[in-house]
Design an enzyme around this catalytic site. Structure first.
Site, PDB file in Angstrom:
ATOM      1  N   GLU A 106       0.804  -1.231   0.000  1.00 28.01           N
ATOM      2  CA  GLU A 106       0.000   0.000   0.000  1.00 28.01           C
ATOM      3  C   GLU A 106       0.831   1.272   0.000  1.00 28.01           C
ATOM      4  O   GLU A 106       0.628   2.159   0.830  1.00 28.01           O
ATOM      5  CB  GLU A 106      -0.972   0.005   1.195  1.00 28.01           C
ATOM      6  CG  GLU A 106      -1.938  -1.161   1.190  1.00 28.01           C
ATOM      7  CD  GLU A 106      -3.009  -1.071   2.269  1.00 28.01           C
ATOM      8  OE1 GLU A 106      -2.832  -0.288   3.212  1.00 28.01           O
ATOM      9  OE2 GLU A 106      -4.019  -1.776   2.161  1.00 28.01           O
ATOM     10  N   GLU A 149      -5.648  -8.625   0.782  1.00 27.89           N
ATOM     11  CA  GLU A 149      -6.289  -8.256   2.048  1.00 27.89           C
ATOM     12  C   GLU A 149      -7.758  -7.973   1.778  1.00 27.89           C
ATOM     13  O   GLU A 149      -8.093  -7.345   0.772  1.00 27.89           O
ATOM     14  CB  GLU A 149      -5.666  -7.002   2.675  1.00 27.89           C
ATOM     15  CG  GLU A 149      -4.277  -7.202   3.215  1.00 27.89           C
ATOM     16  CD  GLU A 149      -3.720  -5.965   3.913  1.00 27.89           C
ATOM     17  OE1 GLU A 149      -4.506  -5.176   4.480  1.00 27.89           O
ATOM     18  OE2 GLU A 149      -2.493  -5.789   3.883  1.00 27.89           O
TER      19      GLU A 149
HETATM   20  C1  BG6 Z   1      -4.453  -2.333   5.522  1.00 23.04           C
HETATM   21  C2  BG6 Z   1      -3.063  -2.639   6.016  1.00 23.04           C
HETATM   22  O1  BG6 Z   1      -4.491  -1.073   4.981  1.00 23.04           O
HETATM   23  O2  BG6 Z   1      -5.462  -2.322   6.472  1.00 23.04           O
HETATM   24  C3  BG6 Z   1      -2.986  -3.518   7.246  1.00 23.04           C
HETATM   25  O3  BG6 Z   1      -2.285  -3.186   4.987  1.00 23.04           O
HETATM   26  C4  BG6 Z   1      -4.052  -3.073   8.238  1.00 23.04           C
HETATM   27  O4  BG6 Z   1      -1.701  -3.471   7.789  1.00 23.04           O
HETATM   28  C5  BG6 Z   1      -5.402  -3.225   7.564  1.00 23.04           C
HETATM   29  O5  BG6 Z   1      -4.022  -3.772   9.450  1.00 23.04           O
HETATM   30  C6  BG6 Z   1      -6.571  -2.933   8.476  1.00 23.04           C
HETATM   31  O6  BG6 Z   1      -6.435  -1.668   9.054  1.00 23.04           O
HETATM   32  P1  BG6 Z   1      -6.602  -1.497  10.621  1.00 23.04           P
HETATM   33  O7  BG6 Z   1      -6.292  -0.068  10.884  1.00 23.04           O
HETATM   34  O8  BG6 Z   1      -7.995  -1.856  10.907  1.00 23.04           O
HETATM   35  O9  BG6 Z   1      -5.617  -2.439  11.245  1.00 23.04           O
END
Ligand code: BG6
Length: 470
Positions: free
Chosen positions: A163, A370
Site C-alpha cells: 500500500e 487483504e
Molecule cells: C491495511 C493494512 O491497509 O489495512 C494492514 O495493509 C491493516 O496493515 C489493515 O491492518 C486494516 O487496518 P486497521 O487499521 O484496521 O488495522
C-alpha cells in the site's frame, strides 16, 4: 454456486510488525511501525508482543495447514534482516524467516512475501529522514536483493511495498513531521517518487535473482461513487480513485505519472527531483501481477477552491487516509451502505468493480491480498467465538470474486486479512480480523492461546470445496 479455477490460491495474510512481536529480539532494529505503536502503548497493545508469532510460528503454521491454506501472505521485517537499514546483515533474522518458509513448505503452504509493510528501519529516519533521501532507495534495493538471494529458491511470489498509495498519505507512517501543509506535501511527493524508483529496482532485481520469480505491488484499492449525478461530483469520484490509487498503478505500469497527476504536482509546485536515467529504469520494471487490498467503498462530491484554500491543498485537520482536497473531492456518507463500527462502508459489489477495472486497464493477473472485517469479538465461557458477522462479510466478498472471474477477470487468489488476530494498525487488539482468536487484551497478555473462531471452520470448508460451499 460460485466457481473458482482448480488451482485457485486460497490464503490468509498478516504483516511482520502486526503479528511477530519479539520487536528487539535476536538483533532486530526498531522500525517506524514500532516507534508509532509505542507512542500509543499507554492506550492499547503495541508491537512488542503482538500475536507472538515469532515464538509460536510452528503451532500457528499447523493451524494454517489444518485450515487448508494454499498460501500464507506475510511480510519480512527489513530491520530484522538489516537492523539499521543499510549496515550489517543480521544472520539471526535470515534464520528466522528461513525457518518460517521451510515450515510453511513442509506443511504444503506456499509463502507469498511482502518486502515492506509500513516498517521502515527507524535508524534510516534518524540518518536522513527515510524515503526523503535518495540513499533510502539504494538501501531498499540492497535489502531486497538480500531477501531474493536468501529466500528466492523457495519464495516465488513477491510484493514490493504494501500500500504505497495509502502509506504515503499518512504522515505518521512516513515520518513526516512538518506542520506547514505545503512543505509536508513537498516532502511527501519526493518520498513517493523515491518509493517508485525503489519499486522499479526491486522488480528488476527479482527478475534477475529469482528463477521464475513473480513480483508486483500491493495497492490499497479504492472504489469511489459520486454522491450525486452532477457532472462535477462524477468527476470528483473519478479523481478520488485516480488521485489516490490509479496514479500509482499507472506509474508502475507505464513508468510515468499520468497527466492529471503531473498537473497536480506542478500546480502545487511540488514536483519531485528526478534523476537522469530514472525514466528508463521506471519503464524497464515490468510487474507480473497486481496484488490488491480491499475493505470498503467511498462516496464523494466536488470541493471547490476558495480564497484561503488553493487548488490541491488538503482540508485541515484531515483524516489522512481519506483526506479531502480543494479543487478535487470531499467525502460523504453513502446512505445505501452499512458501515462497520469503525466507519468502513461495506460493499462487496465494489470489489467486483475494482477487479474488473484493474483487469481491464492492465490485463495483468490479480490477487486479493487483504479483505476482511475488523471488529470486536466475544470469547464465550466455553471458549468459542461466534463471528457470523465475519462469515457474512467474507461470503459476500468471495461471491464478488466469483462474479468477477465469470466477468473474465484473471483472479488467481484470495488471501483475506487476517490469518489470526493481530495488532490493528490503529486500534490494538480491540479490532480483530482473524480466523483464529488470540487470547490477549490490549494490556493483559493472558496466555496468548490460539482459539479457532466459527469463521475458521467455515473458511476451511470453503477451501475444501474450492468455494463451492459458501
Ligand atoms: C491495511 C493494512 O491497509 O489495512 C494492514 O495493509 C491493516 O496493515 C489493515 O491492518 C486494516 O487496518 P486497521 O487499521 O484496521 O488495522
Amino acid at each position: 454456486m460460485a466457481k473458482f479455477p482448480e488451482n485457485f490460491l486460497w490464503g490468509a495474510s498478516s504483516s511482520a510488525f502486526q503479528i511477530e512481536g519479539a520487536w528487539d529480539e535476536d538483533g532486530k532494529g526498531k522500525t517506524v511501525a514500532d516507534y508509532n505503536s509505542f507512542k500509543r502503548s499507554h492506550l492499547q497493545a503495541d508491537s512488542k508482543v503482538a500475536s507472538d508469532f515469532y515464538h509460536r510460528y510452528q503451532e500457528d503454521i499447523k493451524l494454517m495447514k489444518e485450515l487448508g491454506l494454499k498460501i500464507y501472505r506475510f511480510s519480512i521485517s527489513w530491520a530484522r534482516i538489516i537492523p539499521d537499514g543499510d549496515g550489517e546483515i543480521n544472520q539471526k533474522g535470515i534464520d528466522f524467516y528461513n525457518k518460517v518458509i521451510d515450515c510453511l513448505i513442509e506443511h504444503g503452504i506456499m509463502p507469498v512475501v511482502t518486502l515492506y509493510h509500513f516498517d521502515l528501519p527507524y535508524a534510516l529516519v534518524e540518518k536522513y529522514n527515510g524515503w526523503e533521501a535518495r540513499d533510502c532507495v539504494y538501501a531498499f534495493e540492497r535489502y531486497a536483493k538480500v531477501c531474493f538471494q536468501a529466500f528466492g529458491d523457495r519464495v516465488k511470489y513477491w510484493q514490493v511495498h504494501n500500500e504505497q498509495n495509502l502509506m504515503i498519505r499518512v504522515d505518521e507512517r512516513m515520518n513526516i513531521n512538518e506542520s506547514d501543509p505545503w512543505k509536508a506535501d513537498k516532502i511527501r511527493a519526493q518520498m513517493d517518487y523515491h518509493m517508485f524508483v525503489a519499486h522499479a529496482l526491486a522488480v528488476n532485481a527479482c527478475h534477475e535473482l529469482v528463477q521464475d520469480g513473480k513480483v508486483g505491488p500491493a495497492v490499497s484499492s479504492t472504489c469511489t461513487y459520486p454522491s450525486t449525478n452532477k457532472p462535477e461530483d462524477v468527476w470528483a469520484a473519478k479523481m478520488n480513485d485516480w488521485f489516490k490509487t490509479n496514479y500509482c498503478l499507472d506509474m508502475h505500469y507505464t513508468g510515468e505519472y499520468p497527466g492529471y497527476y503531473m498537473r497536480y504536482l506542478e500546480e502545487r509546485n511540488i514536483v519531485p527531483i528526478m534523476e537522469e536515467g530514472d525514466k528508463a529504469l521506471l519503464k524497464s520494471a515490468k510487474m507480473d501481477y497486481i496484488a490488491l487490498n480491499y475493505y470498503r467503498t467511498l462516496s464523494v462530491s466536488y470541493l471547490p477552491v476558495d480564497e484561503q484554500n488553493p487548488i490541491g491543498s488538503r482540508v485541515f485537520p484531515t483524516n489522512q487516509v481519506d483526506f479531502d482536497q480543494y479543487g478535487y473531492f470531499k467525502h460523504d456518507k453513502n446512505p445505501h451502505l452499512e458501515a462497520s463500527e469503525y466507519g468502513a462502508q461495506i460493499d462487496p459489489m465494489g470489489l467486483r468493480m475494482v477487479l474488473n477495472e484493474y483487469y481491464q486497464r492492465y490485463r495483468l493477473p490479480l490477487i486479493v491480498t487483504e479483505n476482511g472485517l475488523g471488529t470486536a469479538d466475544v470469547l464465550t465461557e466455553d471458549k468459542k467465538v461466534h463471528d457470523d458477522y465475519r462469515i457474512d462479510y467474507l461470503r459476500d466478498h468471495i461471491q464478488a470474486c466469483a462474479l468477477a472471474i465469470e466477468d473474465g477477470v484473471e483472479l488467481f487468489g484470495y488471501s483475506p486479512w487476517a490469518v489470526m488476530d493481530i495488532l490493528s494498525s490503529h486500534q490494538g487488539f480491540k479490532k480483530r480480523y482473524g480466523f483464529i482468536y488470540i487470547d490477549r487484551d490490549d494490556h493483559d497478555l493472558k496466555n496468548l492461546e490460539r482459539i479457532k473462531k466459527d469463521s475458521y471452520d467455515w473458511y476451511k470448508h470453503v477451501i475444501e470445496t474450492n468455494g463451492g460451499a459458501l
